[in-house]
Design a protein around this motif. Structure first.
Motif, PDB file in Angstrom:
ATOM      1  N   GLY A 300       0.815  -1.206   0.000  1.00  0.00           N
ATOM      2  CA  GLY A 300       0.000   0.000   0.000  1.00  0.00           C
ATOM      3  C   GLY A 300       0.845   1.250   0.000  1.00  0.00           C
ATOM      4  O   GLY A 300       2.045   1.221  -0.341  1.00  0.00           O
ATOM      5  N   GLU A 307      -2.153  -2.267   5.173  1.00  0.00           N
ATOM      6  CA  GLU A 307      -3.167  -1.725   4.284  1.00  0.00           C
ATOM      7  C   GLU A 307      -2.621  -1.791   2.865  1.00  0.00           C
ATOM      8  O   GLU A 307      -1.961  -0.870   2.392  1.00  0.00           O
ATOM      9  CB  GLU A 307      -3.508  -0.281   4.673  1.00  0.00           C
ATOM     10  N   ASP A 312      -5.949  -6.941   1.046  1.00  0.00           N
ATOM     11  CA  ASP A 312      -7.282  -6.747   0.477  1.00  0.00           C
ATOM     12  C   ASP A 312      -7.701  -7.962  -0.351  1.00  0.00           C
ATOM     13  O   ASP A 312      -8.878  -8.314  -0.403  1.00  0.00           O
ATOM     14  CB  ASP A 312      -7.319  -5.494  -0.397  1.00  0.00           C
TER      15      ASP A 312
END
Length: 516
Positions: A300, A307, A312
């Motif tokens: 990320g 993150e 994800d």
């Protein structure tokens, strides 16, 4: 199976033990409940009435997310009817666990249907010293959840065989295997389809307070790994010092015993397992190599892994890894002979998910109605205010929630159903007193698992009883409960203490998931 669970007296007129009578009451009460599909429509109807009453009274709260006043809206209104009709398809399509669970199942199905998971379970319980067989079967039980319901079908009879192979009671083997799966169901050290389901439901509940909230399928992974080891150790100790002392561990003289040779793998199966293990190692190394550079597209902003696209898309990664080992194993053993076999295995796996997908349709509507009416906001805020007013220590709150959910789990054994009912209230309520959604989900895992091994409402309880009756024909519900109850109580107690220690020490529950 014997049917002495339905009355207070046995066939010979003797009064049944209290535990057997209690299980009979639970069974009859549970059978009176509607199917979970209809249960959620019934809850939607109750919600409609409650929302109409609260809206008529003008009930409202101040939203902690933006400071705006949020008033309850009536589902029994023109706007409510329009919402229910116009959003039904979108509610189902956008239900958080939907796409995730389908993707994960496709990968897991290849590993299961190719024979890889069954072979892995067989080798995990057959190639251990006699002194470690209890721990091996117990730990395999916690890890077997990746195979979902197939874990019971494969591992429970294997437990009996593994114990008999080392000169121990096969009855104990069946009990240990069943209880480790049932009462340790949410403690898998390997990400499972359940992790994806729970994370999706928790995300939807957390977004009542924080619209940007996201809970990943690996948000409890560190806690799960520790839980599986602790639970396996507890099962080992209780089996050694309590269950092994029972005088009724010998099978019937005329019991039909399975051939112990079925535990052993053929040379081709052993070769296939080694190749699958090598493929998993290579795939993992490649994945790590792709993530290591700070400029990796899988990271990320500012090189973050917490993150990042990697977390994800963790469901895709899990599905890919399971699919890879399943394909390699299947090609080597001959269960996969052509490329077209792979999607066929995926389809077979998804067929097993059909009942869950149907249930998801009802759950998705209930959660959408719950969110639209703002009843969840009111309940969460008022409950959080009550907690602050009473000044109850948060650990006491945890214990109260745990006891409540454990009792509910005896009657509603579907984890996704129970969490769908509880999460929209518990997650926001505890978020308002600074308890992360991931922590509430970890607490739920304990309640969703601990009492499962003792409730006849679980279809797998009856399945386990059938396996037990292979060794003792007159075994009934009370017989199985008398074996599983000491294990279930010890597991729940130890798991709760582990959770409280985790909270006090402030250890992260998983990647990017602080416990407090």
């Amino acid at each position: 199976m014997t049917t002495q669970d339905s009355s207070s007296k046995a066939a010979d007129g003797r009064r049944l033990p209290r535990i057997v009578r209690a299980m009979g009451v639970i069974e009859r009460a549970g059978n009176a409940l509607p199917h979970p599909f209809w249960l959620f429509w019934l809850l939607s109807a109750i919600l409609a009435v409650v929302s109409a009453v609260l809206a008529g009274l003008g009930v409202s709260v101040v939203s902690p997310s933006d400071g705006e006043t949020v008033a309850v809206r009536s589902l029994i209104s023109g706007d409510g009817l329009a919402m229910a009709v116009s959003t039904m398809i979108d509610n189902f399509a956008s239900f958080p666990p939907m796409a995730t669970i389908v993707v994960v199942i496709m990968g897991v199905a290849v590993a299961e249907r190719s024979g890889f998971l069954a072979a892995l379970m067989r080798v995990s319980v057959s190639r251990v010293p006699a002194s470690w067989v209890v721990f091996a079967v117990a730990f395999a039980g916690t890890a077997a959840h990746v195979a979902s319901a197939a874990a019971y079908i494969i591992l429970v009879p294997l437990g009996g065989l593994a114990f008999r192979a080392v000169g121990r009671s096969p009855i104990l083997g069946v009990v240990v295997a069943y209880t480790s799966i049932a009462s340790g169901y949410d403690a898998s050290p390997i990400p499972t389809p359940n992790d994806a389901i729970f994370a999706g439901i928790t995300t939807a509940a957390a977004q009542i307070i924080d619209p940007d909230a996201y809970v990943s399928p690996v948000s409890n992974w560190f806690f799960n790994i520790a839980s599986s080891l602790v639970l396996a150790a507890v099962i080992t100790l209780v089996t050694r010092f309590v269950l092994s002392k029972r005088p009724d561990l010998d099978p019937d003289p005329d019991a039909e015993l399975d051939d112990i040779a079925t535990l052993r793998l053929s040379p081709r199966e052993r070769s296939a397992l080694r190749l699958a293990g090598a493929a998993l190692l290579v795939a993992t190394v490649v994945l790590v190599a792709l993530v290591l550079p700070e400029s990796s597209p899988l990271r990320g902003e500012d090189g973050s892994i917490v993150e990042s696209p990697l977390l994800d898309g963790i469901a895709t990664v899990v599905a890919f890894l399971f699919g890879t080992v399943g394909i390699v194993y299947g090609v080597r053993t001959g269960t996969i002979t052509k490329a077209a076999d792979v999607p066929k295995l995926m389809v077979e796996g998804l067929k097993q998910m059909a009942p869950v997908l149907v249930l998801f349709f009802a759950i998705a509507q209930f959660l959408a109605y719950f969110d639209w009416t703002h009843v969840g906001d009111v309940l969460s805020v008022r409950a959080a205010e009550l907690l602050e007013t009473t000044g109850l220590p948060i650990i006491v709150v945890f214990l109260l929630v745990l006891v409540l959910l454990t009792l509910v789990n005896v009657m509603v054994t579907s984890g996704s159903a129970m969490w769908s009912i509880a999460a929209p209230v518990l997650v926001p309520m505890l978020m308002l007193v600074d308890v992360p959604a991931e922590t509430t989900q970890a607490l739920f895992r304990i309640a969703d698992s601990g009492s499962t091994a003792i409730t006849p409402m679980s279809p797998y309880f009856i399945m386990a009883l059938g396996f037990l009756q292979r060794y003792r024909k007159n075994a009934g519900i009370g017989t199985l409960v008398s074996y599983t109850l000491p294990l279930a109580l010890a597991m729940t107690t130890a798991w709760t203490l582990l959770f409280l220690a985790w909270w006090v020490l402030g250890i992260p529950l998983g990647p990017g998931a602080p416990v407090r």
